[in-house]
Scaffold this active site. Sequence first.
Site, mmCIF file in Angstrom:
data_model
loop_
_atom_site.group_PDB
_atom_site.id
_atom_site.type_symbol
_atom_site.label_atom_id
_atom_site.label_comp_id
_atom_site.label_asym_id
_atom_site.label_seq_id
_atom_site.Cartn_x
_atom_site.Cartn_y
_atom_site.Cartn_z
ATOM 1 N N HIS A 158 43.103 20.915 35.781
ATOM 2 C CA HIS A 158 42.905 20.034 36.892
ATOM 3 C C HIS A 158 41.738 19.174 37.521
ATOM 4 O O HIS A 158 42.004 19.090 38.485
ATOM 5 C CB HIS A 158 43.152 21.849 38.084
ATOM 6 C CG HIS A 158 44.134 23.016 38.070
ATOM 7 N ND1 HIS A 158 45.648 22.883 38.839
ATOM 8 C CD2 HIS A 158 44.784 23.177 36.759
ATOM 9 C CE1 HIS A 158 46.265 23.407 37.842
ATOM 10 N NE2 HIS A 158 45.760 23.726 37.116
ATOM 11 N N ASP A 367 37.700 13.295 41.811
ATOM 12 C CA ASP A 367 38.425 14.079 42.060
ATOM 13 C C ASP A 367 39.580 14.599 40.553
ATOM 14 O O ASP A 367 39.793 13.619 40.940
ATOM 15 C CB ASP A 367 39.018 14.395 43.389
ATOM 16 C CG ASP A 367 39.254 15.837 43.989
ATOM 17 O OD1 ASP A 367 39.291 16.847 43.084
ATOM 18 O OD2 ASP A 367 39.096 15.801 45.312
#
Length: 459
Positions: A158, A367
Amino acid sequence: MSRLVVVSNRVTVPQKSGDAPAGGLAVALQAALEERGGIWMGWSGNSSGERGPEKLDIREHGNITYALTDLTDTDVEEYYHGFANRVLWPICHYRLDLAEYGRKEMAGYFRVNRFFAHKLAPLLKPDDIIWVHDYHLIPLAAELRQMGFKNKIGFFLHIPWPPADVLFAMPVHEQIMRGLSQYDLVGFQTDFDLDNFGGGLVREGIGERLEGGKKFSTYGRTFKGGAYSISIETKAFAEFAVKASKSSMVRKARQSVEGRDLIIGVDRLDYSKGITQRIDGFEQFLKLNPAYQNKVTYLQVTPKSRSEVPEYEQMQRTVAEQAGRVNGALGTVDWVPIRYVNRSVPRPLLAGLYRLAKIGLVTPLRDGMNLVAKEYVAAQDPEDPGVLVLSRFAGAARELSGALLVNPYDIEGTAHAIARGLTMSLDERKQRWEKMMEHLLKYDINRWCDDFLKDLTEE
Ligand code: ADQ
């Protein structure tokens, strides 16, 4: 159809009705599990103290079995706080300076992965498809293989995967890469992460990329790799935002900004999210555009996260002081430029606030994806959409081409993007938003889930 077994550090067990709805990831995984039947296994979030945990806490809901285990205090400290959050998290976010490598923590990380494998093993059937999630559990497949399991096992990361020079600064990088080679499919958020992974294997001289980077060969195994951008339940979130915007909570929030333009930032308190740089950018915007003073409110919603880690505690103080300083210097008797909320807000309020905001300010330094950016887009009013100001270093920037992309380290650049967003014509805002929304409706969380499982199960 084979059963699906999901393993992740934390598990979303369905709550009693009336509680807040689960996030998009939980909904998608639950749907996939419900369809195939299956198991979702992970840590309960509880500690069993110094004694080894009791047997698994098994809960049945429809077609899905939830299997939860406690961990000892030492396990939580070494595996979770230690190696996962103080080594892998900073390294994968390109923050070599923050990684605190220790052998005890590394050993704890591999030990807990072995423990998870042993707990999972008795529940497995030979044709189960296993899907492991995120950086906490990279060595899980290797442990299962060692126990003789030949099942299809996929892994999805992720968070970002760093380039070779950053990865190699981690003393156990080789064991980590070896761990990944034991999967049948390794999924990343973007093609950049996938390239970094392949590049690392080649640079270390331990593997090669095949089929244009869609397959890898290393440590005597050949396995697939792919980029699968995680997303949200776009349609449902958009509908939810329309409903939420009519709620009394959102009406009150609208009144409280008193006709000023609202800029919103929503993040977990984490150094990867670029919150201090963002506040600097907003301050700079106000200084460069004095006409906007008293005309705009920046709301930053940032619940505490990982507050047991000292750097996070420090960051909380830094951000609060920084917001206080800007408010003291630029605020007036009737205007507070930055509202800093240090708590989580209920999802209906969050969706309503996104829709109310003229600008969604999403400027992480790094991110994996960033779902806030996607939620902000989905929540907009098609007739009067706001503008997404997005860091080029968020995975979401690879898809959301209608955003104003910024380099979050460039404070003046962020200031200019805020000004540009606030003055953008309705036509341009619509054009940019439609492009992003069309993409998000097609590539939603269910598509992400289906694409990954299809590649994992197909030969
Ligand atoms: P996170 O770092 O947690 O996730 P993100 O994707 O932005 O980051 O957020 C996840 C969810 O948390 C979103 O649904 C968001 O609404 C919610 N959230 C964030 N801040 C909140 C707040 N202040 N109040 C209420 N809710 C809040 C990791 C990776 C990301 C990746 C996701 C999914 O770091 O890059 O996008 O996993 O893969």
